[in-house]
Scaffold this motif. Sequence first.
Motif, PDB file in Angstrom:
ATOM      1  N   ALA A 194       0.834  -1.206   0.000  1.00 49.69           N
ATOM      2  CA  ALA A 194       0.000   0.000   0.000  1.00 49.69           C
ATOM      3  C   ALA A 194       0.871   1.259   0.000  1.00 49.69           C
ATOM      4  O   ALA A 194       0.600   2.213  -0.743  1.00 49.69           O
ATOM      5  CB  ALA A 194      -0.914  -0.012   1.220  1.00 49.69           C
ATOM      6  N   ALA A 195       1.925   1.245   0.834  1.00 48.61           N
ATOM      7  CA  ALA A 195       2.795   2.425   0.926  1.00 48.61           C
ATOM      8  C   ALA A 195       3.506   2.693  -0.396  1.00 48.61           C
ATOM      9  O   ALA A 195       3.557   3.840  -0.861  1.00 48.61           O
ATOM     10  CB  ALA A 195       3.819   2.226   2.047  1.00 48.61           C
ATOM     11  N   VAL A 196       4.027   1.636  -1.016  1.00 51.84           N
ATOM     12  CA  VAL A 196       4.727   1.810  -2.305  1.00 51.84           C
ATOM     13  C   VAL A 196       3.742   2.269  -3.375  1.00 51.84           C
ATOM     14  O   VAL A 196       4.039   3.156  -4.180  1.00 51.84           O
ATOM     15  CB  VAL A 196       5.442   0.500  -2.717  1.00 51.84           C
ATOM     16  N   LEU A 198       1.091   4.053  -2.923  1.00 48.92           N
ATOM     17  CA  LEU A 198       0.784   5.470  -2.680  1.00 48.92           C
ATOM     18  C   LEU A 198       1.922   6.377  -3.128  1.00 48.92           C
ATOM     19  O   LEU A 198       1.699   7.481  -3.637  1.00 48.92           O
ATOM     20  CB  LEU A 198       0.531   5.700  -1.186  1.00 48.92           C
ATOM     21  N   LEU A 199       3.160   5.899  -2.919  1.00 41.70           N
ATOM     22  CA  LEU A 199       4.323   6.743  -3.215  1.00 41.70           C
ATOM     23  C   LEU A 199       4.633   6.827  -4.705  1.00 41.70           C
ATOM     24  O   LEU A 199       4.992   7.895  -5.201  1.00 41.70           O
ATOM     25  CB  LEU A 199       5.554   6.222  -2.466  1.00 41.70           C
ATOM     26  N   VAL A 200       4.516   5.707  -5.399  1.00 39.83           N
ATOM     27  CA  VAL A 200       4.938   5.717  -6.811  1.00 39.83           C
ATOM     28  C   VAL A 200       3.777   5.626  -7.787  1.00 39.83           C
ATOM     29  O   VAL A 200       3.972   5.831  -8.980  1.00 39.83           O
ATOM     30  CB  VAL A 200       5.947   4.576  -7.115  1.00 39.83           C
ATOM     31  N   GLY A 201       2.593   5.323  -7.283  1.00 37.49           N
ATOM     32  CA  GLY A 201       1.438   5.158  -8.168  1.00 37.49           C
ATOM     33  C   GLY A 201       0.979   6.473  -8.768  1.00 37.49           C
ATOM     34  O   GLY A 201       1.464   7.543  -8.401  1.00 37.49           O
ATOM     35  N   PRO A 202       0.014   6.383  -9.681  1.00 35.09           N
ATOM     36  CA  PRO A 202      -0.469   7.614 -10.349  1.00 35.09           C
ATOM     37  C   PRO A 202      -1.218   8.537  -9.380  1.00 35.09           C
ATOM     38  O   PRO A 202      -1.809   8.090  -8.435  1.00 35.09           O
ATOM     39  CB  PRO A 202      -1.409   7.075 -11.427  1.00 35.09           C
TER      40      PRO A 202
ATOM     41  N   ALA B  31       5.248   3.942   9.231  1.00 35.86           N
ATOM     42  CA  ALA B  31       5.772   4.228   7.891  1.00 35.86           C
ATOM     43  C   ALA B  31       4.617   4.382   6.898  1.00 35.86           C
ATOM     44  O   ALA B  31       4.621   5.277   6.034  1.00 35.86           O
ATOM     45  CB  ALA B  31       6.713   3.118   7.449  1.00 35.86           C
ATOM     46  N   TYR B  32       3.619   3.504   7.044  1.00 36.57           N
ATOM     47  CA  TYR B  32       2.450   3.563   6.158  1.00 36.57           C
ATOM     48  C   TYR B  32       1.670   4.856   6.378  1.00 36.57           C
ATOM     49  O   TYR B  32       1.257   5.533   5.427  1.00 36.57           O
ATOM     50  CB  TYR B  32       1.563   2.343   6.402  1.00 36.57           C
ATOM     51  N   ALA B  35       3.186   7.840   4.760  1.00 38.86           N
ATOM     52  CA  ALA B  35       3.412   7.763   3.314  1.00 38.86           C
ATOM     53  C   ALA B  35       2.981   9.031   2.568  1.00 38.86           C
ATOM     54  O   ALA B  35       3.728   9.515   1.710  1.00 38.86           O
ATOM     55  CB  ALA B  35       2.713   6.540   2.748  1.00 38.86           C
ATOM     56  N   PRO B  36       1.802   9.616   2.858  1.00 42.14           N
ATOM     57  CA  PRO B  36       1.427  10.837   2.114  1.00 42.14           C
ATOM     58  C   PRO B  36       2.435  11.968   2.327  1.00 42.14           C
ATOM     59  O   PRO B  36       2.782  12.679   1.375  1.00 42.14           O
ATOM     60  CB  PRO B  36       0.060  11.201   2.712  1.00 42.14           C
ATOM     61  N   ALA B  38       5.512  11.596   2.960  1.00 41.86           N
ATOM     62  CA  ALA B  38       6.763  11.201   2.306  1.00 41.86           C
ATOM     63  C   ALA B  38       6.758  11.470   0.808  1.00 41.86           C
ATOM     64  O   ALA B  38       7.786  11.326   0.151  1.00 41.86           O
ATOM     65  CB  ALA B  38       7.024   9.726   2.551  1.00 41.86           C
ATOM     66  N   ARG B  39       5.586  11.877   0.265  1.00 41.28           N
ATOM     67  CA  ARG B  39       5.526  12.183  -1.170  1.00 41.28           C
ATOM     68  C   ARG B  39       6.515  13.293  -1.543  1.00 41.28           C
ATOM     69  O   ARG B  39       6.984  13.360  -2.676  1.00 41.28           O
ATOM     70  CB  ARG B  39       4.109  12.593  -1.558  1.00 41.28           C
ATOM     71  N   PRO B  42       9.985  10.990  -2.006  1.00 41.53           N
ATOM     72  CA  PRO B  42       9.640   9.572  -2.075  1.00 41.53           C
ATOM     73  C   PRO B  42      10.845   8.634  -2.097  1.00 41.53           C
ATOM     74  O   PRO B  42      10.759   7.533  -1.556  1.00 41.53           O
ATOM     75  CB  PRO B  42       8.829   9.451  -3.367  1.00 41.53           C
ATOM     76  N   LEU B  46      11.089   5.642   0.445  1.00 45.96           N
ATOM     77  CA  LEU B  46      11.077   4.266  -0.065  1.00 45.96           C
ATOM     78  C   LEU B  46      12.264   3.466   0.452  1.00 45.96           C
ATOM     79  O   LEU B  46      12.118   2.309   0.857  1.00 45.96           O
ATOM     80  CB  LEU B  46      11.082   4.264  -1.594  1.00 45.96           C
ATOM     81  N   LEU B  49      11.753   2.590   4.028  1.00 45.62           N
ATOM     82  CA  LEU B  49      10.752   1.521   4.142  1.00 45.62           C
ATOM     83  C   LEU B  49      11.363   0.162   3.784  1.00 45.62           C
ATOM     84  O   LEU B  49      11.133  -0.846   4.471  1.00 45.62           O
ATOM     85  CB  LEU B  49       9.575   1.831   3.216  1.00 45.62           C
TER      86      LEU B  49
END
Lengths: 202, 65
Positions: A194-196, A198-202, B31-32, B35-36, B38-39, B42, B46, B49
């Motif tokens: 889920a975290a990945v 959110l970070l790299v997804g569109p 960490a989860y 995540a927002p 961390a944008r 990233p 990453l 994580l």
Amino acid sequence: VGIASSDVHRNKGGGTGWRSKAIAFALSSGIAGIIAGATLGGIGQLVPPGARLTLVTLASLFALALGVQESLQLGLSPVQCNHETPQSWLRGGALRWALTNGAALGLGCTSRIGFWLWYVIPAGCLAFADPWAGAAVYGTYALARGLAPLGYLMTARYLWLRRLGDGDSLSGWLLTHRAAAQVSSGAALACVGAAVGLLVGP
Amino acid sequence: VFGDLVDLWPAVLVHLRRAAIPASGVLLGLAYAMAPTARANPAVALIALLVLTAALVALLQQTLP
């Protein structure tokens, strides 16, 4: 835990002998992981960035699904070489065994993996496409795995000196908590997916 | 005092190892949750994580027979 079954274990009370082999085990494991991570990071650079991003997004969704099924214990076992360290390696002596077994466990893929979460490590190294990042990630795994027996032996030695029963041994405790580890691993994999995403997804 | 600390350290290790699985779960949850945020960076998020996950896998694999 594997180091405790070797003759490294037998000279635990005889000074620093077992410690040097345990340290050789940890170093061998760490070096194998660093080399593997750097290699995977280098291979990742061969894939174009756009394709890599698409693959990582798809992999994160796959990880989320696999993590949920593992935490619910639906029974889909990880793809792995499901065997332990060959006993024939013990014939080469304690130091040689510590070095070869350390390297094998540091790589991880040549023996039992146990959890889908393990695949995050090589996949992450490939996806990052950076040898330094790959070495840091895989090296962390390998060093943590290599240092665990040293902590185990130190703890076990203390427990035996205190003459506590077998039920109190750390090894027994770990084995009886395998199901909890499976649930934790699945939950962690779902969180990472889920975290990945959110970070790299569109 | 130093002798007492040396005697106690292995027992502390046992408790640390026992707390490792839930503590790792909490850290991954954090960490989860972050995540927002961390944008903004990233790549660093990453790699942190992945490093955390790598340590967790190594720890969990100690339960393998």
